[in-house]
Design a protein around this motif. Sequence first.
Motif, PDB file in Angstrom:
ATOM      1  N   HIS A 162      -0.609  -4.401  53.938  1.00  0.00           N
ATOM      2  CA  HIS A 162      -1.885  -5.034  53.591  1.00  0.00           C
ATOM      3  C   HIS A 162      -1.700  -5.874  52.330  1.00  0.00           C
ATOM      4  N   ALA A 163      -2.390  -6.976  52.234  1.00  0.00           N
ATOM      5  CA  ALA A 163      -2.421  -7.732  50.968  1.00  0.00           C
ATOM      6  C   ALA A 163      -3.732  -8.506  50.888  1.00  0.00           C
ATOM      7  N   ARG A 164      -4.054  -8.885  49.640  1.00  0.00           N
ATOM      8  CA  ARG A 164      -5.291  -9.619  49.365  1.00  0.00           C
ATOM      9  C   ARG A 164      -4.931 -10.960  48.754  1.00  0.00           C
ATOM     10  N   GLY A 165      -5.591 -12.003  49.230  1.00  0.00           N
ATOM     11  CA  GLY A 165      -5.406 -13.335  48.656  1.00  0.00           C
ATOM     12  C   GLY A 165      -6.732 -13.852  48.125  1.00  0.00           C
ATOM     13  N   PHE A 166      -6.665 -14.595  47.013  1.00  0.00           N
ATOM     14  CA  PHE A 166      -7.900 -15.002  46.345  1.00  0.00           C
ATOM     15  C   PHE A 166      -7.732 -16.394  45.762  1.00  0.00           C
ATOM     16  N   ASN A 167      -8.757 -17.206  45.927  1.00  0.00           N
ATOM     17  CA  ASN A 167      -8.783 -18.534  45.303  1.00  0.00           C
ATOM     18  C   ASN A 167      -9.914 -18.539  44.272  1.00  0.00           C
ATOM     19  N   PRO A 168      -9.584 -18.427  42.982  1.00  0.00           N
ATOM     20  CA  PRO A 168     -10.639 -18.308  41.972  1.00  0.00           C
ATOM     21  C   PRO A 168     -11.433 -19.594  41.779  1.00  0.00           C
ATOM     22  N   LEU A 169     -10.956 -20.713  42.331  1.00  0.00           N
ATOM     23  CA  LEU A 169     -11.695 -21.963  42.182  1.00  0.00           C
ATOM     24  C   LEU A 169     -12.943 -21.985  43.057  1.00  0.00           C
ATOM     25  N   CYS A 170     -12.928 -21.169  44.126  1.00  0.00           N
ATOM     26  CA  CYS A 170     -14.068 -21.178  45.050  1.00  0.00           C
ATOM     27  C   CYS A 170     -14.547 -19.767  45.368  1.00  0.00           C
ATOM     28  N   ASN A 171     -13.804 -18.762  44.837  1.00  0.00           N
ATOM     29  CA  ASN A 171     -14.116 -17.349  45.112  1.00  0.00           C
ATOM     30  C   ASN A 171     -13.864 -16.952  46.560  1.00  0.00           C
ATOM     31  N   ASP A 172     -13.130 -17.748  47.307  1.00  0.00           N
ATOM     32  CA  ASP A 172     -12.791 -17.351  48.668  1.00  0.00           C
ATOM     33  C   ASP A 172     -11.701 -16.292  48.633  1.00  0.00           C
ATOM     34  N   GLU A 173     -11.802 -15.360  49.558  1.00  0.00           N
ATOM     35  CA  GLU A 173     -10.877 -14.229  49.559  1.00  0.00           C
ATOM     36  C   GLU A 173     -10.581 -13.822  50.992  1.00  0.00           C
ATOM     37  N   ILE A 174      -9.312 -13.554  51.273  1.00  0.00           N
ATOM     38  CA  ILE A 174      -8.992 -12.978  52.572  1.00  0.00           C
ATOM     39  C   ILE A 174      -8.072 -11.775  52.368  1.00  0.00           C
ATOM     40  N   GLN A 175      -8.113 -10.901  53.333  1.00  0.00           N
ATOM     41  CA  GLN A 175      -7.211  -9.763  53.341  1.00  0.00           C
ATOM     42  C   GLN A 175      -6.467  -9.782  54.665  1.00  0.00           C
ATOM     43  N   VAL A 176      -5.155  -9.571  54.602  1.00  0.00           N
ATOM     44  CA  VAL A 176      -4.319  -9.569  55.810  1.00  0.00           C
ATOM     45  C   VAL A 176      -3.823  -8.141  56.026  1.00  0.00           C
ATOM     46  N   HIS A 177      -3.968  -7.677  57.246  1.00  0.00           N
ATOM     47  CA  HIS A 177      -3.506  -6.339  57.627  1.00  0.00           C
ATOM     48  C   HIS A 177      -2.461  -6.474  58.737  1.00  0.00           C
ATOM     49  N   LEU A 178      -1.417  -5.687  58.629  1.00  0.00           N
ATOM     50  CA  LEU A 178      -0.340  -5.741  59.626  1.00  0.00           C
ATOM     51  C   LEU A 178       0.000  -4.349  60.113  1.00  0.00           C
ATOM     52  N   LYS A 179       0.386  -4.281  61.346  1.00  0.00           N
ATOM     53  CA  LYS A 179       1.043  -3.084  61.852  1.00  0.00           C
ATOM     54  C   LYS A 179       2.475  -3.501  62.194  1.00  0.00           C
ATOM     55  N   VAL A 180       3.401  -3.016  61.366  1.00  0.00           N
ATOM     56  CA  VAL A 180       4.813  -3.388  61.535  1.00  0.00           C
ATOM     57  C   VAL A 180       5.576  -2.180  62.063  1.00  0.00           C
ATOM     58  N   ALA A 181       6.328  -2.403  63.108  1.00  0.00           N
ATOM     59  CA  ALA A 181       7.200  -1.354  63.640  1.00  0.00           C
ATOM     60  C   ALA A 181       8.357  -2.040  64.344  1.00  0.00           C
ATOM     61  N   ASN A 182       9.512  -1.409  64.308  1.00  0.00           N
ATOM     62  CA  ASN A 182      10.709  -1.960  64.960  1.00  0.00           C
ATOM     63  C   ASN A 182      11.003  -3.391  64.492  1.00  0.00           C
ATOM     64  N   ASP A 183      10.810  -3.626  63.170  1.00  0.00           N
ATOM     65  CA  ASP A 183      11.044  -4.965  62.589  1.00  0.00           C
ATOM     66  C   ASP A 183      10.256  -6.056  63.301  1.00  0.00           C
ATOM     67  N   THR A 184       9.082  -5.688  63.759  1.00  0.00           N
ATOM     68  CA  THR A 184       8.237  -6.640  64.490  1.00  0.00           C
ATOM     69  C   THR A 184       6.790  -6.480  64.017  1.00  0.00           C
ATOM     70  N   ILE A 185       6.046  -7.601  63.959  1.00  0.00           N
ATOM     71  CA  ILE A 185       4.611  -7.506  63.696  1.00  0.00           C
ATOM     72  C   ILE A 185       3.940  -7.165  65.018  1.00  0.00           C
ATOM     73  N   GLU A 186       3.663  -5.884  65.186  1.00  0.00           N
ATOM     74  CA  GLU A 186       3.089  -5.445  66.462  1.00  0.00           C
ATOM     75  C   GLU A 186       1.609  -5.776  66.556  1.00  0.00           C
ATOM     76  N   ASP A 187       0.936  -5.834  65.387  1.00  0.00           N
ATOM     77  CA  ASP A 187      -0.477  -6.209  65.414  1.00  0.00           C
ATOM     78  C   ASP A 187      -0.830  -6.805  64.058  1.00  0.00           C
ATOM     79  N   ILE A 188      -1.855  -7.617  64.046  1.00  0.00           N
ATOM     80  CA  ILE A 188      -2.281  -8.286  62.816  1.00  0.00           C
ATOM     81  C   ILE A 188      -3.775  -8.524  62.879  1.00  0.00           C
ATOM     82  N   GLY A 189      -4.409  -8.508  61.720  1.00  0.00           N
ATOM     83  CA  GLY A 189      -5.809  -8.869  61.638  1.00  0.00           C
ATOM     84  C   GLY A 189      -6.098  -9.376  60.239  1.00  0.00           C
TER      85      GLY A 189
END
Length: 164
Positions: free
Chosen positions: A33-60
């Motif tokens: 999981h990680a959070r990204g933020f742009n303080p110039l506009c207050n926009d924010e997104i969070q990325v979630h991953l399910k990683v297994a077998n050196d592969t991104i099996e799922d993302i949201g």
Amino acid sequence: MNADQRTLYEEVILEHNRHPRHYPKNPQGSTHHARGFNPLCNDEIQVHLKVANDTIEDIGFEGAGCAICMASASMMTEAVHGKPLDEVDRLFHRVHNMLAENAPAEGVGKLRVLEGVHEFPMRVKCATLPWHTLQAALEQHSETVCTEGPSPFCPQPSQPAPPP
Ligand code: FES
């Protein structure tokens, strides 16, 4: 960008912004999981991953951003879902170079439509924010990814006090 490219660019961005893929979503059993933020506009997104077998099996992703940020995040999730990590790393660098350095849009598939972002310097950070957040999630960085670098406008999680 010629007129046809601009029309395609606008249509794709608007469509992804209206119907973002893998959003809002935190995959069951997510591992990264990680959070990204742009303080110039207050926009924010969070990325979630399910990683297994050196592969991104799922993302949201979750959060809110401008149309370019949301479209870039949405297209990113489509591009990396089910992909091996080494392929994702190569794609990250190609897309970043295309957006930030105006490098040729080679090996980026459908993301090529975003190459026009380079013509709008103020929007480059909007488009790259999801990708830097993805990279931070993969590297398991707990600090917020900030478009303006470390600054008072981009507070970080408090650090544990050093031992006495
Ligand atoms: Fe906020 Fe684009 S204006 S991320």
